[in-house]
Motif scaffolding. Sequence first.
Motif, PDB file in Angstrom:
ATOM      1  N   GLY A   4      11.985   1.593   1.377  1.00 32.55           N
ATOM      2  CA  GLY A   4      11.345   2.619   2.192  1.00 32.55           C
ATOM      3  C   GLY A   4       9.956   2.210   2.622  1.00 32.55           C
ATOM      4  N   ALA A   5       9.225   1.566   1.705  1.00 35.07           N
ATOM      5  CA  ALA A   5       7.877   1.112   2.042  1.00 35.07           C
ATOM      6  C   ALA A   5       7.915   0.055   3.140  1.00 35.07           C
ATOM      7  CB  ALA A   5       7.191   0.554   0.790  1.00 35.07           C
ATOM      8  N   LYS A   6       8.877  -0.860   3.075  1.00 34.06           N
ATOM      9  CA  LYS A   6       8.982  -1.888   4.115  1.00 34.06           C
ATOM     10  C   LYS A   6       9.352  -1.274   5.450  1.00 34.06           C
ATOM     11  CE  LYS A   6      10.098  -5.832   1.156  1.00 34.06           C
ATOM     12  NZ  LYS A   6      11.090  -6.868   0.823  1.00 34.06           N
ATOM     13  N   ALA A   7      10.251  -0.274   5.424  1.00 34.63           N
ATOM     14  CA  ALA A   7      10.642   0.391   6.672  1.00 34.63           C
ATOM     15  C   ALA A   7       9.464   1.135   7.282  1.00 34.63           C
ATOM     16  CB  ALA A   7      11.798   1.347   6.403  1.00 34.63           C
ATOM     17  N   MET A   8       8.667   1.785   6.447  1.00 32.33           N
ATOM     18  CA  MET A   8       7.497   2.509   6.939  1.00 32.33           C
ATOM     19  C   MET A   8       6.473   1.543   7.528  1.00 32.33           C
ATOM     20  SD  MET A   8       5.042   5.188   4.887  1.00 32.33           S
ATOM     21  CE  MET A   8       6.423   6.308   4.603  1.00 32.33           C
ATOM     22  N   ALA A   9       6.281   0.388   6.865  1.00 31.29           N
ATOM     23  CA  ALA A   9       5.342  -0.619   7.387  1.00 31.29           C
ATOM     24  C   ALA A   9       5.819  -1.156   8.729  1.00 31.29           C
ATOM     25  CB  ALA A   9       5.181  -1.750   6.375  1.00 31.29           C
ATOM     26  N   ALA A  10       7.124  -1.425   8.852  1.00 32.64           N
ATOM     27  CA  ALA A  10       7.660  -1.934  10.110  1.00 32.64           C
ATOM     28  C   ALA A  10       7.467  -0.924  11.225  1.00 32.64           C
ATOM     29  CB  ALA A  10       9.134  -2.270   9.932  1.00 32.64           C
ATOM     30  N   GLN A  11       7.682   0.357  10.956  1.00 30.42           N
ATOM     31  CA  GLN A  11       7.485   1.387  11.971  1.00 30.42           C
ATOM     32  C   GLN A  11       6.032   1.478  12.399  1.00 30.42           C
ATOM     33  OE1 GLN A  11       9.043   4.999  10.273  1.00 30.42           O
ATOM     34  NE2 GLN A  11      11.173   4.235  10.237  1.00 30.42           N
ATOM     35  N   ALA A  12       5.119   1.372  11.431  1.00 34.35           N
ATOM     36  CA  ALA A  12       3.690   1.441  11.756  1.00 34.35           C
ATOM     37  C   ALA A  12       3.274   0.282  12.651  1.00 34.35           C
ATOM     38  CB  ALA A  12       2.866   1.451  10.466  1.00 34.35           C
ATOM     39  N   ILE A  13       3.795  -0.904  12.350  1.00 31.38           N
ATOM     40  CA  ILE A  13       3.449  -2.088  13.155  1.00 31.38           C
ATOM     41  C   ILE A  13       3.984  -1.928  14.569  1.00 31.38           C
ATOM     42  CG2 ILE A  13       3.884  -4.560  13.411  1.00 31.38           C
ATOM     43  CD1 ILE A  13       3.864  -4.749  10.348  1.00 31.38           C
ATOM     44  N   GLU A  14       5.212  -1.436  14.705  1.00 30.98           N
ATOM     45  CA  GLU A  14       5.798  -1.269  16.029  1.00 30.98           C
ATOM     46  C   GLU A  14       5.044  -0.214  16.827  1.00 30.98           C
ATOM     47  OE1 GLU A  14       8.039  -3.081  17.493  1.00 30.98           O
ATOM     48  OE2 GLU A  14       8.153  -4.355  15.714  1.00 30.98           O
ATOM     49  N   LYS A  60       0.829  -1.207   0.000  1.00 30.05           N
ATOM     50  CA  LYS A  60       0.000   0.000   0.000  1.00 30.05           C
ATOM     51  C   LYS A  60       0.863   1.256   0.000  1.00 30.05           C
ATOM     52  CE  LYS A  60      -3.873  -2.217   2.413  1.00 30.05           C
ATOM     53  NZ  LYS A  60      -4.764  -2.174   3.608  1.00 30.05           N
ATOM     54  N   PHE A  61       1.980   1.220   0.752  1.00 28.93           N
ATOM     55  CA  PHE A  61       2.849   2.390   0.824  1.00 28.93           C
ATOM     56  C   PHE A  61       3.579   2.640  -0.494  1.00 28.93           C
ATOM     57  CE2 PHE A  61       3.243   1.510   5.644  1.00 28.93           C
ATOM     58  CZ  PHE A  61       2.067   2.211   5.869  1.00 28.93           C
ATOM     59  N   MET A  62       3.670   1.631  -1.334  1.00 29.96           N
ATOM     60  CA  MET A  62       4.343   1.798  -2.619  1.00 29.96           C
ATOM     61  C   MET A  62       3.583   2.752  -3.540  1.00 29.96           C
ATOM     62  SD  MET A  62       7.220   0.165  -2.931  1.00 29.96           S
ATOM     63  CE  MET A  62       7.387  -0.030  -4.690  1.00 29.96           C
ATOM     64  N   ASN A  63       2.281   3.030  -3.214  1.00 34.30           N
ATOM     65  CA  ASN A  63       1.503   3.952  -4.020  1.00 34.30           C
ATOM     66  C   ASN A  63       1.885   5.410  -3.777  1.00 34.30           C
ATOM     67  OD1 ASN A  63       0.023   1.820  -5.171  1.00 34.30           O
ATOM     68  ND2 ASN A  63      -1.457   1.833  -3.467  1.00 34.30           N
ATOM     69  N   ILE A  64       2.648   5.667  -2.711  1.00 33.01           N
ATOM     70  CA  ILE A  64       3.097   7.030  -2.417  1.00 33.01           C
ATOM     71  C   ILE A  64       4.141   7.422  -3.457  1.00 33.01           C
ATOM     72  CG2 ILE A  64       4.250   8.494  -0.716  1.00 33.01           C
ATOM     73  CD1 ILE A  64       3.144   6.664   1.458  1.00 33.01           C
ATOM     74  N   PRO A  65       4.013   8.574  -4.090  1.00 33.94           N
ATOM     75  CA  PRO A  65       4.977   8.976  -5.128  1.00 33.94           C
ATOM     76  C   PRO A  65       6.408   9.035  -4.578  1.00 33.94           C
ATOM     77  CG  PRO A  65       3.028  10.368  -5.212  1.00 33.94           C
ATOM     78  CD  PRO A  65       2.896   9.535  -3.968  1.00 33.94           C
ATOM     79  N   GLY A  66       7.330   8.469  -5.332  1.00 35.67           N
ATOM     80  CA  GLY A  66       8.751   8.495  -4.979  1.00 35.67           C
ATOM     81  C   GLY A  66       9.156   7.469  -3.936  1.00 35.67           C
ATOM     82  N   MET A  67       8.201   6.627  -3.456  1.00 34.97           N
ATOM     83  CA  MET A  67       8.504   5.629  -2.421  1.00 34.97           C
ATOM     84  C   MET A  67       9.232   4.430  -3.041  1.00 34.97           C
ATOM     85  SD  MET A  67       8.371   4.778   0.740  1.00 34.97           S
ATOM     86  CE  MET A  67       7.132   5.922   1.425  1.00 34.97           C
ATOM     87  N   THR A  68      10.351   4.072  -2.413  1.00 35.39           N
ATOM     88  CA  THR A  68      11.073   2.870  -2.843  1.00 35.39           C
ATOM     89  C   THR A  68      10.546   1.652  -2.091  1.00 35.39           C
ATOM     90  OG1 THR A  68      12.785   3.088  -1.165  1.00 35.39           O
ATOM     91  CG2 THR A  68      13.143   4.242  -3.263  1.00 35.39           C
ATOM     92  N   GLU A  69      10.920   0.469  -2.591  1.00 33.10           N
ATOM     93  CA  GLU A  69      10.470  -0.773  -1.930  1.00 33.10           C
ATOM     94  C   GLU A  69      11.018  -0.869  -0.515  1.00 33.10           C
ATOM     95  OE1 GLU A  69      10.557  -5.632  -2.567  1.00 33.10           O
ATOM     96  OE2 GLU A  69      11.393  -4.302  -4.102  1.00 33.10           O
TER      97      GLU A  69
END
Length: 807
Positions: free
Chosen positions: A414-424, A403-412
Amino acid sequence: MATSGYIVLPLYSFSGNINENHSIPDNMAKTYVSLSDSSRIFNLDEVVVVSQPKESTYLRQQPLASSIFTSSETGKLAVRNICDLSSFVPSFQMPSYGSRLTSSMYIRGIGSRVNNPAVGIYSDGMPLLSKSAYNFHIYQIDRIDVLRGPQSTLYGMNTEGGLVRVYSKNPFTNKGTDLHIGVGNHFYRNMEIANYSKLSHNTAMSVAAFYNGQNGFFRNSTTGKRADAYNEAGGKIRIVNQYSNKLTYDFIADYQYVNQNAFPYGMLDLSTNKTASPSTNRESGYRRNMLNSAFNIRYTLPGITLNSTTSYQFLSDRMNMDQDYTALDFMHLSQKQLQNGVTQEFAAKGKLKNWKHTSGLYGSFQWLRTDAPVFFDQDFTNAMGQTIQSAMYNAMVGAMSQKFMNIPGMTEDGAKAMAAQAIERAGGVSVNSLSMSVPGLFHTPQFNLGVFHESSFDLTNRLSMTIGLRYDYNHVKIGYSTSALMNTTVNVMGMEASSRLRSILSHETCNSFNQVLPKLAFTWKLSDNGSNIYALVNKGYRSGGFNIQMFSDILQSELRANSNEAMRSDYDIPHTNEDYAKINSTISYKPEFSWNYEIGTHLNLFNNTVQADFSAYYMKIRNQQLSVMAGTYGFGRMMVNAGRSHSCGLEASLRGNAFSNNLSWSLTYSYTRSVFDRYSEDVNGTTVDYADNYVPFIPQHTLSAAADWTFALSDGCIKSIVVGANTTMQGKIYWDEANTFSQKVYALLGAHADINLKRLTISLWGKNITDTHYNSFAFSSNATGKKMYLAERGMPLQMGVDLKVHF
């Protein structure tokens, strides 16, 4: 080895051995031959004659390879069970595998650790049905026979490698009371008492009891307790009624109890072949109650003897095993067996001028219930919980990052790091608790029926021919009720959720097997002193059946394959008829059968001062049954059919007396080459071919030697002093099908010194007096998730003193 002072009696006239403490019936006194002035020896089955319902000829006159041991010989060799005896028989191996439950025997490369035996045991005429009953305490016996090679024509299935026959002392040919007391290092202690008496002119009775124990040699480095201490006790009664010259009744009942610390396995260093002390967090043990009883009837008619043997056998035992064999708390097993078995055999043997014949009918039924739950402990569930936690976390990170990959300019990344932070930030993912259990109840009844005939014809004065045929039918059945349950409580981003994953297996299946077992042999009498040569071809087999040890592996594989379902909600794994058909195919194994081609000779040499027995054989084995670690996890051993193999070898036995019977000696040697002809298995998706590898657990060379010197004393209270020594050697023994690790050749030394008084014998004895380090068993295990090598050390130095009193 022969013992001085014995006499020779006809086969049909007597049962028992004779010495100065035992009486000879008056009508037999004229048949004796004095041995006191000669170094000649006689066949031991002429010396210690026992009732044989199927054979009419001495063993060394039959076309087969055999070994005979009298009670005098087993005493000098400090034999207390068949394991002790096996070291002195060519091609015979019965090592210690951790407990009295795992009593495996190998003869000529034939044998296995689990399920159906390849070597049978007859105790006082009754065939022991359960392999769990094979390793029993031997005491107050007249004689032990070991017959090598298939004995299936007369004795049926599961005697493919050979047969052991044990005979208790006969109360008609023994009298008085025997008392034996022994003590040794590590507080070995032994006591036996037996009384032989006549109740009337035609009825005699014996009663005997024993206690045996030891504090153990190997200490568990985790618990600090001895890993191999044991205690055992038992008693037996025998009543013989010679109702008339034609009719004899014989009843015997033998009860034995054992309680032992078991499976003293330690880590094996392959580079040095040294085995560490056992180190398990849970104690392993084995406890067994066993009763074997038989009622024999013999009726003699002109030209024919009829025999009936009825037996009832009971066994109840419990095994506890730390199944990861380490100080980690991974898993343990608690298995209970309850067996009831009955056998009935009728045999008729006759002897005419040129024809000896035996015919018979055999039937048995064994009812066996096994309760074998497997317990998965904290270290295992923690490891599995971490696996589940990691799988859930990775799945959530993957889903959110998409889902985060839909953000413009987001790398794979970066998307995984953002998901991990959200879960934590939301509370993370953790497994709060996980529990597993695998209960199992198994019913495995067996029925066996056999019809047999064997004839021996004297074709000329020198040449005789033996032909035999048996039809054997075996029906095996399994009813299983087992399951695996995994309860999981997880925290997912601040929310707690529980789930249950369960697999239930409940089914019945059966198999039937038929075998025709022929035998053809020729014997050429070389001289009138009993020397002969023979050639033999015969077929042997052991039954197929079902594995119960691998169900925990099957169930764990199912849980693992369906673990994703448990992440969503409670889930019961469904099973179709096709699933059960696959399971039944997985747990079943086929009968093993073999053809044995053999030549041999029995020689009486140097004016009957030396007896020499030689044999050479070649055996082709098909559908070979092999014990391997179960499936994916290796939570137990199972039986598989390992394709084809062959076994060939040489056997030699010599024994004799010299110097007016002051010296008695024996020497045995065997070479066994047992290799796979066709066997492969799938290992992690790769086919591994074991063709031309050696079959595991089979020693390639065995050797034994024993000598005793008697100092006869004419004056004083001491009648004689006997000193003796013996040595045994065996190896090389491979421990796995890939032949990656093994036990090299090793030798053990024993000795004894006996002081014989009129009523008392004082014996000093020692075993492994050089304290040789060797392994009696080794294997590999993946129970903790990584490959380990484990072994059981052979017994170190043992020594003690025995007192034997007769009054």
